[in-house]
Every structure is written in structure tokens, then in C-alpha cells.
Design an enzyme around this catalytic site. Structure first.
Site, mmCIF file in Angstrom:
data_model
loop_
_atom_site.group_PDB
_atom_site.id
_atom_site.type_symbol
_atom_site.label_atom_id
_atom_site.label_comp_id
_atom_site.label_asym_id
_atom_site.label_seq_id
_atom_site.Cartn_x
_atom_site.Cartn_y
_atom_site.Cartn_z
ATOM 1 N N HIS A 66 12.405 0.516 -8.999
ATOM 2 C CA HIS A 66 13.066 -0.762 -8.730
ATOM 3 C C HIS A 66 14.423 -0.547 -8.058
ATOM 4 O O HIS A 66 15.244 -1.452 -8.044
ATOM 5 C CB HIS A 66 13.263 -1.536 -10.044
ATOM 6 C CG HIS A 66 11.966 -1.976 -10.657
ATOM 7 N ND1 HIS A 66 11.793 -2.149 -12.002
ATOM 8 C CD2 HIS A 66 10.777 -2.276 -10.096
ATOM 9 C CE1 HIS A 66 10.550 -2.538 -12.250
ATOM 10 N NE2 HIS A 66 9.912 -2.621 -11.109
ATOM 11 N N HIS A 67 14.645 0.662 -7.496
ATOM 12 C CA HIS A 67 15.973 0.893 -6.900
ATOM 13 C C HIS A 67 16.175 -0.006 -5.691
ATOM 14 O O HIS A 67 17.300 -0.292 -5.303
ATOM 15 C CB HIS A 67 16.171 2.374 -6.539
ATOM 16 C CG HIS A 67 15.480 2.789 -5.285
ATOM 17 N ND1 HIS A 67 14.116 2.935 -5.203
ATOM 18 C CD2 HIS A 67 15.946 3.078 -4.036
ATOM 19 C CE1 HIS A 67 13.787 3.308 -3.978
ATOM 20 N NE2 HIS A 67 14.877 3.397 -3.261
ATOM 21 N N LYS A 96 7.976 7.684 0.230
ATOM 22 C CA LYS A 96 7.601 7.347 1.606
ATOM 23 C C LYS A 96 8.553 6.297 2.187
ATOM 24 O O LYS A 96 9.071 6.457 3.288
ATOM 25 C CB LYS A 96 6.167 6.801 1.571
ATOM 26 C CG LYS A 96 5.578 6.473 2.901
ATOM 27 C CD LYS A 96 4.152 5.958 2.744
ATOM 28 C CE LYS A 96 3.249 6.984 2.083
ATOM 29 N NZ LYS A 96 1.849 6.575 2.047
ATOM 30 N N LYS A 108 1.899 0.385 -6.418
ATOM 31 C CA LYS A 108 0.490 0.607 -6.040
ATOM 32 C C LYS A 108 -0.395 -0.160 -6.999
ATOM 33 O O LYS A 108 -0.034 -0.378 -8.163
ATOM 34 C CB LYS A 108 0.138 2.100 -6.129
ATOM 35 C CG LYS A 108 -1.050 2.498 -5.271
ATOM 36 C CD LYS A 108 -0.654 2.616 -3.815
ATOM 37 C CE LYS A 108 -1.788 2.964 -2.905
ATOM 38 N NZ LYS A 108 -1.324 3.253 -1.550
ATOM 39 N N SER A 364 4.024 -2.999 7.694
ATOM 40 C CA SER A 364 4.033 -4.006 6.625
ATOM 41 C C SER A 364 5.438 -4.590 6.469
ATOM 42 O O SER A 364 5.605 -5.785 6.225
ATOM 43 C CB SER A 364 3.626 -3.378 5.291
ATOM 44 O OG SER A 364 2.225 -3.343 5.185
#
Ligand code: NAD
Length: 473
Positions: A66-67, A96, A108, A364
Site C-alpha cells: 500500500h506504499h 514491477k 493480484k 494499464s
């Protein structure tokens, strides 16, 4: 854990992280926080099958970090889905995104099904129910967590997700940004479908442009003429093969589930794809040789090997037999840590998944920005640019007394469309990330491989972000 590796997938990711952390100066507490999965949501829900029976689904959504928010990462439909796998893939997403400077935390999702065994009606109810479970627990939303396609899912599933989300959140103006990889008609961006494959191509091409790296590998500079083998003719593998072929490389081997084919003269991925659609198999493609064991393709003599299917396919069992000079990890986690050690020993350059297949998440990001801005890329400036270019050109022609051909005129005047801008943003992202990782690798002779250098880049960026947030004084 499997017979091919003593580590689970998540443990493998942690192992690679630890290997790289040694080359940073961050406090152990910061490193532990970066490694940990922040939230893991395991769910069970029923769906009614077409024959009236009820089946209980096993599904997950993991938010690794959650950084930065929202979290971002694909949804996978596969028999192999389990909590460990989803956690590992979510962690890879954090690293990534950091490497390619996309401001998201890693996430994910996965549903443990083989989509081929379900009708499209059943898949729709599974996807819609999964989405409503995510909404219930506040695990989806344009500012919270934004899924995308992954293995076994695509535009169709993303359209079901955005439709379900929108109907559960009426009036939410940015609702279209709750998921990416949507069809263009549903708020998607042009260029998303081919993004991961194109990013793989740009990343490998950048490495192939580096004379010192190519000299060490005994290869000529550039992609042209390189002999490429691709495993997996799905979204990523198909497009990677396409861009290599279109840019002068020869795709000499293609592998799928049922087997592999080989042709030293080069294969056309679209023809092979159509052949598979017609016959149900990649095998017996005219002019090619069959390899009945699909993993044999990985061991073909070639310059560049692109595993673009699933994880752990190159492992302690077959790593010694790999003959490629460069491995471009298009899939997530195709090479185990034991295989990495073999590559270091054999001098094979493995370009790591965590940045090489970042094209999908990069585009995205562009899609998400488009959804939040509610305007198509290029809409405001395309005509302006074309009018300006036309004026400049006419001035040059007037002053020089010469005129350009009609083909050149069209090329010079062209104002950027959405797809031009998306491809250009992706190219810039992949080139910058490749150079940053190579710089780190070259700056310390003890860094053993490119994967470790990529992790160092990711760790430094995530840790800096925590430090700047003031979480760690
Ligand atoms: P996909 O479902 O479109 O394609 C995967 C292909 O691999 C299928 O055609 C399947 O039949 C084939 N395959 C499966 N097992 C195989 C085997 N043992 N040998 C040969 N072929 C095999 O999935 P995809 O979206 O192309 O994803 C592939 C990989 O890339 C996954 O690891 C995924 O996590 C990763 N990835 C995908 C994206 C994306 O944008 N789609 C982004 C980043 C990473």
C-alpha cells in the site's frame, strides 16, 4: 514447493529479494515491510453451473503493498491458482510498478478454475460474483485496487467487471477506472492488448542495442536476424513473436500446450495461430518440424528464448540444457532461482520478468489515467499538430522550391493518435527502465545478474517512497 524447486513461488520471490537487499543500505525493518503482503483476501462463493449443480469457487485477491495506491495487478483463471502463487505475483507487481515508475502498489487476483471447462455464461457469473465479493470488502475501486487481465482472462472478463462494479456503485464518476484491459468501447485504451508483448520486444531490443553486452554474449548488435523461440502463443507470446518477426528477427520455434514446432526459416505467428484454431493443435503446421514434448522447444539452439506461458518452466531439471544466449522472461516467474544460478555460471543473460513484462501494467496506467481524465489521448492536440505541421511544411517547400512526395507529406503531417501516444509512452518507459537496471548492474561488480539489479532498483524506489512518506524516520 515442487519437485523442481525446494521453494514455493512466494519464497522464490523473497529469496531473490534478499539476494538483492544485500546490495542496498536500507534498514532491515524497511526491507521486511517492503517484502510483506499487506492484505490477503481468500474467498469462497457458490455458482450455479449450466446443468443446475452448485459449485464452490476458490478465489483470492492479494494487495502486496500500500506504499502507493491504488494497488494494481491482473486476475488469473487457472487450475494452479493458490494463495502462495497470488501472493508471489502480487509482490512481483509491487517491484514491477516501482521499476517502471508506475505509481501503484502491487496486487493480484486469481480464481482456481480451468476456464476451458466452463461455458461463457458460467464464466460470466463467476466473474460477476467475484467482482461483487471484491466490492463487498472494499477490495476494488479506481483509488483502491484496480485489476487487469492475466493468464486465462482478457477484455471480455474486464468488461464484466466494470459493468458489475458500475451497477453496484451508481453515480461514481471515475468507475471506469476500477479495472484496466477493458475493450475500447467500455473505456479501454488503444494499444493495451499488445502492450505486454510490445514491451517485451522493446526491452529485449534495448539490451540488444548495447554493444558491450552483445559482445560478452557473442552476438551481433541489434534484433535483426536474431533466432527467437517463444513458449506460449497466448496474448503475450503471440504479440512478442509478432513484434520480433516484424522487426527482422526469425521466430524459429513456437511451443504450446500440446507440443511445439520448429522451422529454421522462421514462423509466422498469425498463420500458426490460425492453423491451431482450425485444427486444434499447433502441430503439423506446414513446413515445420513437430516436437512432441512441448518443453523441448525451450532447449532449442537459438539466440533469444521467450517463455510466455507459466512459471517454473525453466528449472534445475532443464536449465543446464538451455542453449539460448538471452532469456526474455515474458511470463511471470518462468525461471526458478536454481535456474538463475545455472545461467550465471553459463553466461546466459536472463532479462527478468519483473520489468520485462511491465508493458501491460504501463499501458494499464495510461488506461487508468484516460478513465480519470475522461478524454481520449490525442483528442485535444491531433488536429492542432497536423495544421501546424502542414504550415511548417508549406513554408519549407516555398523557401526551398522543392516539394515532398505524397507519402512523405502524410507522414510529416500526421498528428499522434491514441495508439501512437500509448506505444511511444511504452517505448520510453521500457528504454528508461532497461538503462536504469543496466546502470545499477554495471555499477557493482558483485551484483551477479540482471534480476538482482532489477530488484535493487525496485527496493530503492519503494524504500525511498516509504522514507519520504515519513513512515520510517
Ligand atoms: P494467455 O492465457 O493469453 O496465454 C498463455 C498461453 O500459454 C496459452 O495459449 C496456453 O495454452 C499456453 N501454455 C500453457 N501452458 C503451456 C506449456 N506448458 N507449454 C506451452 N504453452 C503453454 O496468458 P497471457 O496473458 O499471455 O499470460 C502469459 C504469461 O504472461 C503469464 O505468466 C502472465 O502472468 C504473464 N503476463 C501477462 C500479462 C498480460 O498483459 N496478459 C502481463 C504481464 C505478465
Amino acid at each position: 514447493m515442487s519437485e523442481l524447486s525446494p521453494y514455493s513461488f512466494f519464497q522464490s520471490v523473497e529469496k531473490s529479494f534478499d539476494k538483492a537487499a544485500r546490495f542496498t543500505t536500507w534498514d532491515i525493518g524497511i526491507l521486511e515491510q517492503i517484502k510483506a503482503c499487506n492484505s490477503v483476501y481468500r474467498m469462497r462463493f457458490p455458482i450455479k453451473r449450466d446443468d443446475g449443480t452448485i459449485e464452490v469457487m476458490e478465489a483470492y485477491r492479494v494487495q502486496h503493498s500500500h506504499h502507493k495506491l491504488p494497488c494494481k495487478g491482473g486476475i488469473r483463471f487457472s487450475d494452479e491458482v493458490n494463495q502462495d502463487e497470488v501472493m508471489a505475483l502480487a509482490a512481483l507487481m509491487t517491484y514491477k510498478c516501482a521499476i517502471v515508475n508506475v505509481p501503484f502498489g502491487g496486487g493480484k487476483g486469481g480464481i482456481k478454475i480451468n476456464p476451458k471447462k466452463y461455458s461463457s455464461y458460467e464464466l460470466e457469473s463467476i466473474t460477476r460474483r467475484y467482482t461483487s465479493e471484491l466490492v463487498k470488502k472494499n477490495f476494488i475501486g479506481p483509488g483502491i485496487d484496480v485489476p487487469a487481465p492475466d493468464y486465462g482472462t482478457g477484455e471480455r472478463e474486464m468488461a464484466w467487471i466494470v459493468d458489475t462494479y458500475t451497477s453496484l456503485k451508481p453515480g461514481e464518476i471515475d468507475a471506469a477506472g476500477c479495472v484496466t484491459g477493458k475493450p475500447v468501447s467500455q473505456g479501454g485504451v488503444r494499444g493495451r492488448k499488445e502492450a505486454t508483448g510490445l514491451g517485451v520486444y522493446y526491452g529485449v531490443r534495448e539490451v540488444c542495442q548495447m554493444p558491450d553486452v552483445m559482445e560478452k554474449l557473442g552476438l551481433t548488435v541489434g534484433v535483426e536476424g536474431k533466432r527467437v523461440v517463444v513458449q506460449g502463443l497466448g496474448n503475450v507470446g503471440y504479440h512478442t513473436a509478432k513484434f520480433f518477426r516484424e522487426n527482422g528477427a526469425k521466430v524459429i520455434g513456437l511451443a504450446e500446450f500440446e507440443g511445439a514446432i520448429f522451422n529454421e526459416e522462421g514462423l509466422n505467428e498469425e498463420d500458426v495461430f490460425q492453423h491451431r484454431k482450425r485444427t486444434g493443435s499447433i502441430l503439423n503446421f506446414p513446413g515445420s518440424t513437430n516436437l512432441t514434448v512441448n518443453t523441448d522447444a525451450l532447449e532449442l539452439d537459438c539466440d533469444i528464448l521467450i517463455p510466455a506461458a507459466l512459471e517454473n518452466v525453466i528449472n534445475i531439471d532443464n536449465a543446464q540444457r538451455i542453449k539460448a544466449k538471452i532469456i526474455g522472461e515474458a511470463a511471470n516467474g518462468p525461471c526458478t532461482p536454481e535456474a538463475d544460478e545455472v545461467f550465471i555460471h553459463k553466461g546466459i543473460l536472463c532479462i527478468p520478468d519483473m520489468y520485462l513484462n511491465a508493458g501491460g501494467v504501463t499501458v494499464s496506467y495510461f488506461e487508468w489515467l484516460k478513465n480519470l481524465s475522461h478524454v481520449r489521448y490525442g483528442r485535444m492536440e491531433k488536429r492542432f499538430t497536423e495544421n501546424m505541421n502542414a504550415r511548417i511544411l508549406s513554408q519549407i517547400e516555398e523557401l526551398s522550391g522543392k516539394s515532398v512526395s505524397d507519402k512523405e507529406r502524410l507522414f510529416i503531417m500526421h498528428g499522434a493518435d491514441e495508439v501512437d501516444l500509448v506505444h511511444s509512452g511504452l517505448e520510453e518507459t521500457m528504454i528508461t527502465a532497461t538503462r536504469e537496471i543496466m546502470e545499477i548492474w554495471k555499477s557493482n561488480v558483485n551484483i551477479p545478474d540482471m534480476r538482482t539489479a532489477a530488484y535493487v532498483s525496485a527496493i530503492n524506489k519503494v524504500a525511498t517512497s516509504y522514507a519520504e512518506l515519513g513512515i520510517f524516520p
